[in-house]
Enzyme design. Structure first.
Site, PDB file in Angstrom:
ATOM      1  N   ASP A   1       0.843  -1.179  -0.074  1.00  0.00           N
ATOM      2  CA  ASP A   1      -0.016  -0.259   0.048  1.00  0.00           C
ATOM      3  C   ASP A   1       0.902   1.125   0.078  1.00  0.00           C
ATOM      4  OD1 ASP A   1       0.950  -0.730   2.546  1.00  0.00           O
ATOM      5  OD2 ASP A   1      -0.482   0.537   3.488  1.00  0.00           O
ATOM      6  N   GLU A   2       0.229   2.180  -0.520  1.00  0.00           N
ATOM      7  CA  GLU A   2       0.815   3.739  -0.417  1.00  0.00           C
ATOM      8  C   GLU A   2       2.211   3.663  -0.686  1.00  0.00           C
ATOM      9  OE1 GLU A   2      -2.168   5.058   3.286  1.00  0.00           O
ATOM     10  OE2 GLU A   2      -0.253   4.307   3.722  1.00  0.00           O
ATOM     11  N   LEU A   3       2.490   3.403  -1.859  1.00  0.00           N
ATOM     12  CA  LEU A   3       4.131   3.428  -2.162  1.00  0.00           C
ATOM     13  C   LEU A   3       4.149   4.992  -2.659  1.00  0.00           C
ATOM     14  CD1 LEU A   3       6.281   1.469  -2.501  1.00  0.00           C
ATOM     15  CD2 LEU A   3       5.664   1.250  -4.831  1.00  0.00           C
TER      16      LEU A   3
END
Lengths: 590, 590
Positions: B363-365
């Site tokens: 997630d949320e790279l």
């Protein structure tokens, strides 16, 4: 001393002291607290103003000037010496038997503790100089009973100056917060702040928590624990909302049926001994405990024992009350005044030994309910107003006969326009939507308490407590099921509340203080601590020292430190900030 | 039996059974549980499918079909007999040593208990018939391992039918919930529902809680307690979000520095024994515990031990991460793959003995962070995408070599458009704002998990966890300090979430289940229970039996009953409804 101030600034933002004192300057030398530390208490007041003075001071009395002589309180066996010795023993327990090693406030692996192999300099003695003539920091108020100074020299001489034992309780709590436990076994507890000088006193006189014990059961033990946490935050008023429509948990020996039929169950009654013990516990912790009997609305539970006193009992609640169940005291019944007299004479003769206050309620009176009252048969404001005035006059006359000041909710002035004796009453505001409530009440010259539901209602945001009515296609109880005062009041929002922002200086003396509120629909013994803490602590600092301030990172760090101390003392307080942020000061700003 | 159904309806709405079973019919006769009750377990599966079958069933394995033979799991010493005997002993403790007298569900003074002077009819024996060929209620799914029936006759004959021990765990928990403690001392515990018949099985296969143990410290003991409460609510997946930017609390013997330098402190590490014990505890309670190592973002804490693996570590976080601190695995470094191989070979060789799942995060790279990555020097999606694909391919290949199915967050498909092996992966959605996430993922043919942050994020509504930056005049951290996913998700809102409302029947088989999430910014050991319960229980019923239902009064009453049971078992769950409403059924509707 002052030359050290800059050095200290580097570490002072990380730690200690909630609520923030008015003035705190310190160095960065280490002092240890001796396991044999002694209290030396010199009182210059006992000879001039013995028991009576002490009592008046401890109770922080807000009384009519015609209050009786000190001899009327001869029952009180607590001396200033006893009170301070007890607080001193608690301070020793907190510091010497505590285990607050503040690891989580430093980066991983940081060395933040003093060496233990050097010769240690100990505080061996704490001198408390109690004298009403002591030259304490001006509070801007006449009353200096809660003020104190702490002066600790670099070589461990510790002097506390107070004008009354209340100041001593605060000073000893502050003193405890200056100390940390060293992680080396048996190394003991130290303060890294020597030498230090603190001048402190509160901004507001009445700094309270209103706790509802009627809607769900809150045990006396819960309240004892809460009082300890309040004292640690320098809150000094516990307002027990002791009766409501839902249950009557308070034993009244003159009217035993009240609790027997009004409490949820026989196991859910506060006995007279419970109340007495709670009030005494309050005195020991600097917290004046006073009761509210919510009148004449919110009285359904009286009707369980005395049905003829109550109108509209258990009717469809949404027509006759703001929440279930409906039911209010009849307004023109000849039976009500003798009942009120018996009730209050019993209760107030006991509570007035510990408190100068009585709260008569007065909120959310439903006018519809009086259409069903056989003694009234009207919902007309014109007809009801003189009846409400007469009822409140009666309650005030009983309370003042017990030498008590009466607090009541804002509706009595704002909605019912009652004429009240200015010296004997305090009007408590609560409706956040009515921003001018405080102004209107002050304009009429009444003393007042703040505590807007838009800021200081702890129960908000948890969603509806009622269920959707399957017969009501327009039920508001539908997704997302938000309650009337949603959202949840987070601690920063509570801290940023400036209750006297709009109050002109000329009326400021009428603002006695404020209260944060916990209504009990969704709170019982199990989740009480989490509902209260750390948010009540945020409000406590607003009332002690910080009205009008916005919270910054140092606020967060001090509150997080205080939270750890509360947890250590058995209070299950919620988290203030993620550990990474605490360990990396400056790393979590936006 | 059916003739009794109407009679039962009068009392059935007050009590018992959370989550609600698929089919429950019962009478109103009283049966007591004998203090000497015996378990008689007849298994028809041991001879045909010994250890291997049992293990696969207990683990609820979602495995690629090329999974190795049962002989690879010969380590497992738990037999079906052991598991059921243990659950049986727990049931006895709950029922016979419990103290749940349901007073607060009846009006004051009501007589709701059976007489104790009549001859009592006892349940002396519970027969569990375990047979994969048992004719259990159709679940609409191939897998019947969690299904069960309970049949109790009026004279106390109790028969439970299951296809696997997992069904037995659920049946014994349901059985315990049928019982109440009598208030007369030593009278024992009774069910007022005899005769009764229950057919039950879950709607979703994966019914999970995602618990973050990285942002604040959550102890193994907390997780043990949470597992017990999960089992009581028939949740069967505990997703341990075991690493994040803030700390690395997991001991990895092959890479000891990871925890030594990555955990908040040496005292805040889960040892391999802790993890093993937690996973085994899960198995005993029907909860498969699996770990997430959040990759390749949320990896700052790896950089404490391995700085050369991480880019953008401890940079101004708001430019390089969604929350502090910044730092991500380098995407094109030759050092990273061997590190990942060593890490996962160590961890997965241990976790795969208990679980069929591994969560790789995803997630949320943050793309900016790769401008600072010396192995990439670009934030272009075009350049990064094949690197992300290669990285995820590597992780999947390692996990599948350990016979594990990989779960990852939705971004890997929705934002990065990766090509993934359909059989080996499950895509977990979470972003409430992207209502079509589930649809898009299903459209690509992937298996998926639901759990929108608009409904099932338990941490929402408590306010900002970061502080206002004094250098930022436009800081969003200002009154009223609401967090990004405010408001608080109340239990009714969570219950009303219909995760598959928009999913066509043709894709429904790809929805493996869902998870409720507790991110740890404002949660630690102290307030964990209050953050989880009773809200997780509401989600549990959605996943077991009630997707798409709106909560009504009977939901409230059953959940309040369940809350009392959780409290009795040491879970500090919040209040579901005010006691007056519970005592006055029908009195709190709007």
């Amino acid at each position: 001393m002052r030359a050290l101030l800059w050095v200290c600034a580097l570490i002072s933002s990380s730690f200690a002291l909630w609520p923030q004192p008015k003035h705190f300057e310190h160095g960065s030398s280490t002092l240890w607290l001796s396991a044999n530390v002694q209290l030396v208490h010199s009182s210059h007041s006992a000879s001039t103003q013995p028991l009576g003075w002490f009592w008046i001071t401890v109770q922080q009395v807000i009384r009519p000037s015609h209050h009786g002589a000190p001899s009327t309180v001869g029952w009180l066996s607590l001396s200033s010496e006893t009170l301070l010795q007890s607080a001193f023993e608690r301070m020793k327990l907190k510091v010497l038997d505590g285990s607050f090693v503040p690891r989580k406030f430093y980066p991983r692996g940081a060395h933040f503790e003093p060496a233990t192999d050097n010769p240690k300099c100990y505080i061996e003695r704490i001198v408390i100089d109690e004298d009403p003539r002591n030259n304490l920091t001006s509070t801007g108020r006449h009353d200096r009973s809660e003020a104190y100074t702490i002066d600790v020299s670099e070589d461990g001489a510790a002097l506390i100056k107070i004008a009354s034992p209340l100041g001593g309780l605060h000073a000893l709590e502050t003193f405890a917060q200056l100390f940390l436990t060293h992680s080396s076994p048996s190394a003991g507890s130290y303060t890294p702040y020597a030498p230090l000088l603190i001048h402190d006193s509160p901004v507001f006189e009445h700094r309270g928590l209103n706790l509802d014990i009627s809607r769900n059961w809150i045990s006396p033990a819960d309240v004892m624990r809460t009082i300890e946490a309040m004292g640690a935050n320098k809150l000094n008023r516990l307002h027990i909302h002791a009766s409501d429509a839902q249950s009557w948990p308070l034993e009244i020996p003159a009217l035993p049926e009240l609790a027997l039929k009004g409490a949820y169950s026989p196991a859910q009654i506060w006995s007279t001994e419970d109340l007495e013990a709670i009030q005494l516990h309050g005195t020991y912790h600097g917290v004046q405990v006073f009761t509210e009997i919510d009148l004449p609305g919110h009285t359904t539970s009286i009707g369980n024992a005395y049905p003829s006193l109550v109108t509209a009992k258990d009717m469809p609640w949404s027509e006759y009350a703001l929440e279930p169940p409906s039911g209010q005291l009849r307004l023109n019944s000849s039976e009500v005044p003798p009942f009120i007299q018996a009730l209050l004479d019993d209760l107030l003769s006991r509570t007035s030994r510990h408190s100068s206050l009585f709260h008569l309620g007065g909120d959310e009176l439903n006018m519809n309910a009086y259409r069903l009252d056989p003694t009234v048969r009207s919902s007309s404001h014109h007809i009801l107003q003189p009846l409400v005035q007469a009822f409140i006059d009666l309650v005030i006359s009983i309370a003042t006969a017990h030498s008590l000041t009466v607090i009541m909710w804002e509706e009595m002035v704002l909605d019912w326009n009652l004429t009240l004796p200015h010296q004997d009453v305090i009007i408590q505001t609560w409706r956040g939507s009515d921003d001018d409530a405080l102004g209107t009440i002050l304009g009429k010259g009444y003393k007042t308490l703040f505590g807007s539901n838009a800021h200081w209602y702890l129960d908000c945001g948890y969603g509806y407590f009622v269920d959707p009515d399957p017969l009501n296609p327009d039920s508001p109880v539908r997704p997302p099921y938000l309650d009337y005062c949603s959202p949840y009041k987070n601690w920063r929002h509570m801290y940023a509340y400036d209750p006297v922002a709009g109050v002109p200086q000329s009326q400021r003396h009428l603002v006695v203080g404020g209260e944060v509120h916990l209504w009990g629909e969704l709170t019982d013994s199990i989740n009480l601590d989490d509902m209260l803490w750390p948010r009540v602590a945020a409000a406590a600092e607003v009332m002690w020292s910080a009205p009008g301030k916005k919270p910054d990172e140092s606020t967060t760090r001090r509150l997080a430190d205080m939270r750890e101390r509360l947890v250590m003392r058995g209070i299950r307080a919620g988290v203030v900030q993620m550990e990474w942020c605490l360990r990396h000061q400056g790393g979590c700003r936006l």
